[in-house]
Motif scaffolding. Structure first.
Motif, short mmCIF file in Angstrom:
data_model
loop_
_atom_site.label_atom_id
_atom_site.label_comp_id
_atom_site.label_asym_id
_atom_site.label_seq_id
_atom_site.Cartn_x
_atom_site.Cartn_y
_atom_site.Cartn_z
N UNK A 131 7.21 11.84 1.32
CA UNK A 131 6.33 11.09 1.62
C UNK A 131 6.58 9.73 1.62
N UNK A 132 5.53 9.01 2.09
CA UNK A 132 5.74 7.55 2.02
C UNK A 132 4.50 7.21 1.25
N UNK A 133 4.45 6.16 0.25
CA UNK A 133 3.45 5.79 -0.51
C UNK A 133 2.74 4.80 0.46
N UNK A 134 1.31 4.73 0.28
CA UNK A 134 0.46 3.86 0.67
C UNK A 134 0.23 2.82 -0.34
N UNK A 135 -0.02 3.17 -1.53
CA UNK A 135 -0.63 2.20 -2.45
C UNK A 135 0.05 3.06 -3.95
N UNK A 136 0.33 2.34 -5.17
CA UNK A 136 0.35 2.74 -6.36
C UNK A 136 -0.49 2.06 -7.55
N UNK A 137 -0.85 2.75 -8.70
CA UNK A 137 -1.52 2.31 -9.55
C UNK A 137 -0.98 2.84 -10.76
N UNK A 138 -1.49 2.45 -11.95
CA UNK A 138 -0.97 2.76 -13.29
C UNK A 138 -1.31 4.30 -13.45
N UNK A 139 -2.54 4.82 -12.71
CA UNK A 139 -3.07 6.05 -12.81
C UNK A 139 -2.49 6.96 -11.79
N UNK A 140 -2.01 6.61 -10.89
CA UNK A 140 -1.84 7.62 -9.64
C UNK A 140 -1.06 6.78 -8.36
N UNK A 141 -1.04 7.76 -7.32
CA UNK A 141 -0.44 7.04 -6.10
C UNK A 141 -1.31 7.69 -4.99
N UNK A 142 -1.25 6.96 -3.78
CA UNK A 142 -1.86 7.35 -2.67
C UNK A 142 -0.40 7.74 -1.75
#
Length: 210
Positions: A131-142
């Motif tokens: 996969x490639x990430x779209x965005x990242x947070x401290x709670x999860x990823x898209x």
């Protein structure tokens, strides 16, 4: 008389916000703002050691994240100037990626999402998918994967994300499809290795300045 016609108009104001720099969130006072960037003072004047840490961080990368709650604005910017002045420590940035109506997004998502595009792997039904990430947070990823991947919401999967040095398990929160790919939101359940660094929280309310 037209010497400054190519410069963006800058509005003076005394707003406030947060700047994520050197793996820490710094409260800032916005001195002026334009459509291309802003000039800000750190609310707490850093010590000499703190200033050295800031310059070391900028040598690694001039990109920072910011959050301006008064304007429902957040995103990524590039530091173009940082210096000590009589009023404190001043930082000038140029906007790179902007997100609007951020307060509603932070409320629904619980945490700021940083735009990061990088490769990783996730396992569904004993099959490894890139996969490639779209965005990242401290709670999860898209994440986005090529093809149509049939996965139900609530599915728990193992993943690894080398750019942040993280691996662990996550739960599928939602799934969407287009003609060529699968877009998926994942919530971290637990991390076996590493922790989420380099991504700000931007979740705590900021008290307005007196």
């Amino acid at each position: 008389m037209f010497a400054n016609e190519n410069r963006a108009y800058r509005k003076s104001l005394a707003s406030h916000g947060l700047l994520y720099l050197g793996l820490a969130e710094h409260e800032i006072v916005v001195v002026n703002l334009s459509i291309t960037g802003l000039l800000a003072l750190l609310k707490v004047n850093p010590s000499l050691a703190g200033i050295k840490d800031i310059f070391r961080a900028l040598q690694v990368s001039p990109l920072v994240d910011f959050y301006l709650p008064d304007m429902n604005l957040a995103g990524e910017a590039e530091v173009v100037r940082a210096e000590s002045v009589d009023a404190g420590f001043q930082i000038a940035v140029e906007f790179r990626n902007l997100s609007y109506d951020v307060d509603n997004l932070l409320y629904s998502r619980r945490a700021y999402r940083k735009n990061i595009s990088a490769a990783g792997h996730i396992v569904f039904n004993d099959t490894d998918y890139a996969f490639n990430t779209e965005n990242v947070s401290i709670d999860g990823i898209m994440i986005r994967m090529l093809g149509r991947i049939a996965v139900e919401e609530g599915t728990v999967a193992s993943f690894d994300f080398h750019q942040l040095g993280v691996e662990g398990e996550a739960k599928v929160v939602w799934v969407e499809y287009d003609e060529i790919s699968t877009l998926m939101g994942l919530q971290y359940l637990h991390l076996r290795r590493g922790e989420i660094v380099g991504v700000p929280k931007f979740t705590q309310p900021i008290l307005k300045l007196a």
